[in-house]
Design an enzyme around this catalytic site. Structure first.
Site, PDB file in Angstrom:
ATOM      1  N   SER B 166       8.043 -15.393 -13.959  1.00  0.00           N
ATOM      2  CA  SER B 166       8.178 -13.941 -14.050  1.00  0.00           C
ATOM      3  C   SER B 166       7.202 -13.402 -15.082  1.00  0.00           C
ATOM      4  O   SER B 166       7.118 -13.923 -16.195  1.00  0.00           O
ATOM      5  CB  SER B 166       9.596 -13.549 -14.475  1.00  0.00           C
ATOM      6  OG  SER B 166      10.531 -14.012 -13.543  1.00  0.00           O
ATOM      7  N   GLU B 249      18.759 -18.239 -23.004  1.00  0.00           N
ATOM      8  CA  GLU B 249      18.710 -17.574 -21.709  1.00  0.00           C
ATOM      9  C   GLU B 249      20.102 -17.080 -21.305  1.00  0.00           C
ATOM     10  O   GLU B 249      20.275 -16.015 -20.732  1.00  0.00           O
ATOM     11  CB  GLU B 249      18.171 -18.552 -20.653  1.00  0.00           C
ATOM     12  CG  GLU B 249      18.082 -17.964 -19.252  1.00  0.00           C
ATOM     13  CD  GLU B 249      17.229 -18.816 -18.317  1.00  0.00           C
ATOM     14  OE1 GLU B 249      17.173 -20.043 -18.515  1.00  0.00           O
ATOM     15  OE2 GLU B 249      16.617 -18.242 -17.410  1.00  0.00           O
TER      16      GLU B 249
HETATM   17  C1  LIG Z   1      13.486 -13.663  -9.406  1.00  0.00           C
HETATM   18  C2  LIG Z   1      13.210 -14.998 -10.030  1.00  0.00           C
HETATM   19  C3  LIG Z   1      12.591 -15.086 -11.271  1.00  0.00           C
HETATM   20  C4  LIG Z   1      12.318 -16.342 -11.852  1.00  0.00           C
HETATM   21  N1  LIG Z   1      11.665 -16.394 -13.064  1.00  0.00           N
HETATM   22  C5  LIG Z   1      11.359 -17.602 -13.623  1.00  0.00           C
HETATM   23  C6  LIG Z   1      10.617 -17.701 -14.852  1.00  0.00           C
HETATM   24  O1  LIG Z   1      10.244 -16.681 -15.462  1.00  0.00           O
HETATM   25  N2  LIG Z   1      10.306 -18.926 -15.340  1.00  0.00           N
HETATM   26  C7  LIG Z   1      10.715 -20.072 -14.718  1.00  0.00           C
HETATM   27  O2  LIG Z   1      10.418 -21.144 -15.223  1.00  0.00           O
HETATM   28  N3  LIG Z   1      11.398 -20.027 -13.543  1.00  0.00           N
HETATM   29  C8  LIG Z   1      11.729 -18.819 -12.979  1.00  0.00           C
HETATM   30  N4  LIG Z   1      12.421 -18.756 -11.779  1.00  0.00           N
HETATM   31  C9  LIG Z   1      12.766 -20.004 -11.100  1.00  0.00           C
HETATM   32  C10 LIG Z   1      14.253 -20.287 -11.097  1.00  0.00           C
HETATM   33  O3  LIG Z   1      14.676 -20.712 -12.359  1.00  0.00           O
HETATM   34  C11 LIG Z   1      14.503 -21.334 -10.007  1.00  0.00           C
HETATM   35  O4  LIG Z   1      14.143 -20.768  -8.768  1.00  0.00           O
HETATM   36  C12 LIG Z   1      15.951 -21.731  -9.959  1.00  0.00           C
HETATM   37  O5  LIG Z   1      16.309 -22.426 -11.112  1.00  0.00           O
HETATM   38  C13 LIG Z   1      16.250 -22.603  -8.730  1.00  0.00           C
HETATM   39  O6  LIG Z   1      15.347 -23.631  -8.601  1.00  0.00           O
HETATM   40  P1  LIG Z   1      14.619 -23.946  -7.220  1.00  0.00           P
HETATM   41  O7  LIG Z   1      14.028 -22.687  -6.739  1.00  0.00           O
HETATM   42  O8  LIG Z   1      13.742 -25.101  -7.424  1.00  0.00           O
HETATM   43  O9  LIG Z   1      15.788 -24.299  -6.232  1.00  0.00           O
HETATM   44  P2  LIG Z   1      16.431 -25.742  -6.048  1.00  0.00           P
HETATM   45  O10 LIG Z   1      16.726 -26.297  -7.379  1.00  0.00           O
HETATM   46  O11 LIG Z   1      15.618 -26.498  -5.119  1.00  0.00           O
HETATM   47  O12 LIG Z   1      17.810 -25.347  -5.383  1.00  0.00           O
HETATM   48  C14 LIG Z   1      17.967 -25.170  -3.987  1.00  0.00           C
HETATM   49  C15 LIG Z   1      19.440 -25.049  -3.700  1.00  0.00           C
HETATM   50  O13 LIG Z   1      20.085 -26.272  -4.068  1.00  0.00           O
HETATM   51  C16 LIG Z   1      21.135 -26.025  -4.970  1.00  0.00           C
HETATM   52  N5  LIG Z   1      21.258 -27.146  -5.910  1.00  0.00           N
HETATM   53  C17 LIG Z   1      20.277 -27.729  -6.628  1.00  0.00           C
HETATM   54  N6  LIG Z   1      20.782 -28.708  -7.380  1.00  0.00           N
HETATM   55  C18 LIG Z   1      22.108 -28.737  -7.153  1.00  0.00           C
HETATM   56  C19 LIG Z   1      23.195 -29.546  -7.652  1.00  0.00           C
HETATM   57  N7  LIG Z   1      23.001 -30.502  -8.541  1.00  0.00           N
HETATM   58  N8  LIG Z   1      24.429 -29.287  -7.186  1.00  0.00           N
HETATM   59  C20 LIG Z   1      24.639 -28.306  -6.271  1.00  0.00           C
HETATM   60  N9  LIG Z   1      23.666 -27.528  -5.775  1.00  0.00           N
HETATM   61  C21 LIG Z   1      22.422 -27.750  -6.213  1.00  0.00           C
HETATM   62  C22 LIG Z   1      20.763 -24.727  -5.649  1.00  0.00           C
HETATM   63  O14 LIG Z   1      21.893 -24.069  -6.152  1.00  0.00           O
HETATM   64  C23 LIG Z   1      20.117 -23.962  -4.516  1.00  0.00           C
HETATM   65  O15 LIG Z   1      21.092 -23.344  -3.737  1.00  0.00           O
HETATM   66  C24 LIG Z   1      12.698 -17.519 -11.182  1.00  0.00           C
HETATM   67  C25 LIG Z   1      13.323 -17.429  -9.928  1.00  0.00           C
HETATM   68  C26 LIG Z   1      13.581 -16.190  -9.349  1.00  0.00           C
HETATM   69  C27 LIG Z   1      14.248 -16.136  -8.006  1.00  0.00           C
END
Ligand SMILES: Cc1cc2nc3c(=O)[nH]c(=O)nc-3n(C[C@H](O)[C@H](O)[C@H](O)COP(=O)(O)OP(=O)(O)OC[C@H]3O[C@@H](n4cnc5c(N)ncnc54)[C@H](O)[C@@H]3O)c2cc1C
Lengths: 371, 409
Positions: B166, B249
């Site tokens: 972000s 956070e």
């Molecule tokens: C609007 C927005 C702003 C963001 N800003 C930032 C930022 O400034 N800096 C930054 O570093 N990141 C940022 N992010 C990233 C954000 O932190 C990640 O998208 C988020 O943590 C999810 O990770 P992922 O996208 O890899 O999904 P994944 O981790 O791949 O998850 C996919 C799905 O699997 C589920 N899941 C994963 N692991 C488990 C588990 N152990 N048990 C049950 N379910 C599970 C999740 O809940 C989700 O439904 C941002 C994301 C968004 C949408």
């Protein structure tokens, strides 16, 4: 009793799926999504017309295929699955159904062959601003065969050639056919939550209007048209919800977190199971609606309401939890999750929101179960 | 227990309100829903000016010590100021990540010179920070970061890719979590650095998000040099550093979403029905009651956290409740508002329907809020495992060398 599609219907459905997988790719849907000037895919529309689908439930005498409504439901499910960016619902579920239900022989002869041939796009204009449509609130009126008033929003009103309009005649609501390319019609295209479907504000100033059905039958007819449309739209919703489940499942099986596929986490398994359960209940309610529609059964209002409520809920849930399953990827424009999230809103609103249908459902139950 | 202001708090509130009334209106903007996409130059300039104004008056970071430009105030004072400020439409999002997460991490781990260099400018809104944690290989699983840093004399050379960052496109600095030892288990081979976003080799590519805007980015690192003095914490000890960021956070996110029950109440009152207005509908009234109770529950839970904080306790994992509720309520309430309008709800046009445009904004941004900064599912795992003490999932990734971890790709 038989609670499934027949073999012929399955064949039609499979063919429809193959056809749409080839002709209505996500790239085609996105071409409409990303171009503010387009609200439907003209090429796909022509091909769908060539398949005969627009006239699937229109009698052969009027240029249709003369199949039943179950066949139309099968097609609807496949259109929903691919998020088809075409004015199919407005033209077929609303305009053609209104004509089949209430049109005079002359009106049927004039419009049905053109619908079946893909020569005219339809629209169904009931709303006049925020809130549910009501008889008391109706402002649009017809005097001496001329329509005055504003309808907003009108799905596909930006591209339609003819609209079915709910308006008062004297004190009574009626349904009217209005040529949108004729005099006294102004249209303004609106920006909507689902840019793959169009909508407009239609302003009528003395537009020639021809009554559909008897005087004062407008509300009752509109409700009957909505019942039919609700069943058909429920199939689009079920198709869309199924697609969301498959997308979520495929992604969950390939995405790793903490050294395991996310599909191995119970939070994700239960989420997908919840989607599945809602989808199956919605599908079953939709099948019952399809039967009632096709058989012209007295149960149609209840069956249609139940189909609409269940399918709206299932598609909304599946579309939002599909985004959630995709994590950050799901929130991007490039991934297709949001196409279904948007379409789920469009389909839940286009025939009136679920809360209105819940009320209708319960009032029908009340009457049926009267002491 | 006392849910009214103490005399000192009332005095602070009066003082803050008077100051806001005099200073805030000229910075106020008419804003739509949460996570607005309006990042016009003008908006940013106004945000920076407002931040500087607050800093000069000691309202920028109320709980920070005076030596770092804060007011040395109590968490309660920060809450009170936040409540009063919220009424003026001056909620600029540019500084939340920096001041809420990145700079506190710098303050906890950097040397005096570095702190002196960065804290003031960030506080005054002169420099904006971003958080470079998530990667294509993992957002929930941040410790799966693959972006590599290799030592080169007094420097480190970074190669790899971050994603969903972000504000990277307007940020001046960031904190970045990188892999320094792929042979160690994943949590033991990470290191944290602060980084100048203008460094040669950094390329920021905005990501088009589903809500239409582009607030987050892909950030590519190609042979980016950082000095060893930019390191935060020990080599290979970056996971511990990141936990400090993530703990902050919890407090930084989970606040208001810009949409609440009062807005949908207003909408319902304006919607005429045959019986009167939509507000008279019993089913709607029940939902409204639920949303209100939920919001108040959340607000008072946050107050309880503040009380714990003011007694010197650190915010625990129970703060995870906040974002789960806020994000899901945003989604549900926005959708209910859109459906309340019936067919008209599909119109997404701020000029034709200003109030409903805010709800549509909410409908399209809520899915992001349910994911950003810890997904619903991860937050529930945290509540189950760290608050309730339930056993965790069987882990296959903890003790194997990072390079041998199953990843599917
Ligand atoms: C609007 C927005 C702003 C963001 N800003 C930032 C930022 O400034 N800096 C930054 O570093 N990141 C940022 N992010 C990233 C954000 O932190 C990640 O998208 C988020 O943590 C999810 O990770 P992922 O996208 O890899 O999904 P994944 O981790 O791949 O998850 C996919 C799905 O699997 C589920 N899941 C994963 N692991 C488990 C588990 N152990 N048990 C049950 N379910 C599970 C999740 O809940 C989700 O439904 C941002 C994301 C968004 C949408």
């Amino acid at each position: 009793m038989n609670f499934d599609y027949s073999d012929d219907q399955k064949f039609l459905k499979d063919e429809a799926r193959k056809f749409l997988e080839a002709e209505c790719t996500p790239a085609r849907v996105r071409a409409v999504l990303d171009d503010a000037a387009r609200s439907y895919d003209e090429g796909l529309w022509a091909k769908v017309a060539a398949q005969g689908w627009l006239g699937a439930a229109i009698p052969e005498a009027h240029g249709g295929l003369g199949l039943g409504h179950i066949e139309l439901c099968a097609i609807a499910e496949e259109l929903g699955r691919v998020c088809a960016p075409i004015p199919f619902a407005s033209t077929v579920y609303f305009l053609a159904e209104a004509l089949l239900l209430a049109g005079s022989e002359a009106q049927k002869a004039e419009w049905l062959p053109r619908i079946a041939a893909g020569e005219v796009i339809g629209a169904f204009a009931t709303a006049e601003g925020p809130g549910a449509v009501s008889a008391a609130g109706l402002q649009a009126k017809v005097e001496g065969g001329k329509l005055t008033g504003t309808k907003v929003p009108v799905t596909d009103g930006d591209v339609a050639g003819v609209a079915v309009v709910l308006a008062k005649e004297g004190a009574q609501p009626g349904l009217f056919l209005v040529d949108l390319n004729g005099p006294g019609v102004a249209r303004e295209t609106l920006k909507t939550l689902d840019p793959t479907r169009g909508a407009a504000r239609l302003t009528f100033t003395g537009a020639p209007a021809e009554r559909l059905g008897g005087p004062g039958e407008g509300l009752a007819l509109a409700e009957q048209v909505m019942d039919r449309a609700a069943v058909l739209i429920a199939f689009e919703q079920v198709g869309g919800a199924d697609r969301c489940l498959i997308m979520a499942k495929d992604y969950a099986l390939e995405r790793y977190a903490f050294g395991r596929v996310i599909a191995s986490y119970q939070a994700i398994k239960h989420k997908l199971a919840d989607i599945y359960v809602k989808n199956e209940l919605a599908r079953s309610n939709a099948y019952y609606g399809a039967w009632a529609l096709n058989a012209g059964a007295a149960e149609l209002p209840i069956a249609a309401s139940a189909a609409r409520v269940a399918a709206s809920d299932a598609f909304w849930f599946a579309s939002k939890e599909n985004v959630q399953t995709h994590g950050g990827m799901g929130f991007t424009w490039e991934v297709d999750c949001h196409l279904y999230y948007r379409r789920s809103r469009q389909l839940s609103l286009v025939a009136g929101a679920p809360r209105v249908w819940k009320e209708r459902l319960v009032s029908h139950l009340e009457r049926r179960n009267a002491a | 227990m006392d849910f009214t202001d103490s005399p000192e708090e009332a005095a602070y509130r009066a003082k803050a309100r008077a100051w806001l009334e005099e200073n805030a209106p000229k910075y106020a903007v008419k804003r739509g829903a949460a996570m607005e996409d309006d990042e016009s130059h003008d908006d940013m300039a106004r945000g920076k000016a407002w931040q500087a104004t607050k800093a000069a008056a000691g309202y920028a970071q109320i709980t920070w010590p005076k030596e770092w430009g804060g007011a040395g105030g109590t968490p309660m004072q920060a809450v009170i100021f936040g409540q009063e400020e919220a009424r003026f439409g001056v909620g600029f999002g540019y500084f939340t990540i920096g001041l809420g997460m990145c700079v506190p991490t710098v303050m906890a781990f950097a040397d005096e010179a570095t702190k002196t260099r960065f804290v003031g400018p960030a506080l005054r809104g002169e420099e904006i920070w971003c958080q470079l944690f998530s990667e294509p290989s993992g957002g929930s699983d941040v410790a799966a970061a693959r972006t590599r840093a290799v030592r080169d004399g007094d420097d480190w050379i970074i190669n790899g890719q971050k994603v969903w960052t972000s504000g990277a496109h307007y940020s001046d600095f960031g904190i970045v979590l990188v892999r320094t030892n792929p042979d160690a288990p994943k949590h033991k081979g990470l290191t944290m650095f602060w980084i100048d976003m203008k460094s040669p080799g950094i390329e920021v590519r905005p990501i088009h998000q589903m809500s239409g805007g582009s607030n987050f980015n892909e950030v590519y690192f190609t042979d980016v040099r950082v000095k060893d003095s930019q390191r935060l914490g020990a080599v290979d000890d970056g996971w511990k550093v990141s936990l400090v960021t993530l703990m902050n956070e919890r407090l930084a996110v989970g606040g208001g979403t810009g949409i609440d029950y009062s807005m949908i109440l207003k909408l319902a009152r304006e919607l005429k029905t045959d019986q009167g207005t939509a507000l008279g509908d019993q089913a709607f009234r029940e939902k409204l009651a639920d949303w209100y109770v939920q919001s108040e529950g959340l607000k008072f839970t946050r107050f309880r956290t503040m009380t714990a904080l003011s007694r010197g306790q650190t915010p625990g994992p129970e703060s995870s409740i906040g974002k789960i509720i806020a994000a899901n309520q945003l989604q549900e309430l926005s959708n209910a508002a859109v459906e309340l309008e019936d067919q008209y709800g599909i119109i997404d046009d701020a000029e034709l329907a200003p109030l409903s445009a805010a709800f549509q904004g909410g409908l399209l941004s809520a899915p992001g809020l349910r994911i950003a900064g810890g997904t619903d599912e991860i937050l529930k795992n945290i509540i189950a495992e760290r608050v309730l003490g339930l056993p965790g999932d069987i882990r296959v990734d903890k003790d194997v060398p990072f390079k041998d971890m199953p990843t599917g790709r």
